[in-house]
Design a protein around this motif. Structure first.
Motif, short mmCIF file in Angstrom:
data_model
loop_
_atom_site.label_atom_id
_atom_site.label_comp_id
_atom_site.label_asym_id
_atom_site.label_seq_id
_atom_site.Cartn_x
_atom_site.Cartn_y
_atom_site.Cartn_z
N ARG A 191 -15.89 16.31 18.61
CA ARG A 191 -16.99 15.41 18.27
C ARG A 191 -18.33 15.99 18.70
O ARG A 191 -18.53 16.34 19.84
N LEU A 192 -19.25 16.06 17.75
CA LEU A 192 -20.63 16.38 18.05
C LEU A 192 -21.43 15.13 17.72
O LEU A 192 -21.44 14.68 16.57
N ARG B 194 -21.42 11.22 14.17
CA ARG B 194 -20.73 12.36 14.75
C ARG B 194 -20.29 13.30 13.65
O ARG B 194 -20.03 12.88 12.53
N LEU C 79 -16.63 19.33 14.52
CA LEU C 79 -16.99 20.74 14.69
C LEU C 79 -16.03 21.69 13.97
O LEU C 79 -16.36 22.84 13.74
#
Length: 119
Positions: free
Chosen positions: A86-87, A64, A67
């Motif tokens: 969270r990406l 993750r 961002l």
């Protein structure tokens, strides 16, 4: 251009305990799937079934990125990034994440001497 609006809406949802956030005991999808995989691995250990190489940590798969800071975190460090920021990325997609976001490896992912730790 939509990212700030999306993050603001997600932040309001989390802070306002709306949607799935109403119930504190609710597991989010990625948490549920990780626990299912952890159960499968644990069951093999209990049953005495040999694990394949790397299988003991196979329940922690996705990377993750934060961002806000562009920091890249490993599979076991999702808790270091608030849910709103969270990406998620699969191991096979980390190169694409690096190419598009130019993330900064988290302190946990950098070894002495500056080398990036691979899972």
């Amino acid at each position: 251009m939509d990212l700030p609006l999306t993050l603001e809406a997600a932040d309001k949802t989390v802070k306002g305990k709306k949607s799935v956030r109403k119930e504190p005991a609710t597991l989010l999808g990625y948490e549920h799937r990780a626990l299912e995989r952890l159960h499968d691995v644990t069951q093999k250990v209990v049953d005495g079934t040999p694990l394949l190489p790397g299988e003991s940590f196979s329940w922690r798969q996705r990377y993750r990125a934060d961002l806000r800071t562009r920091e890249l975190f490993g599979p076991g460090d999702y808790f270091r990034v608030p849910p709103v920021y969270r990406l998620w990325g699969w191991p096979k997609g980390v190169n694409e994440v690096i190419g598009r976001l130019n993330p900064i490896p988290s302190r946990e992912r950098v070894m002495e001497g500056g080398a990036v730790v691979a899972e």
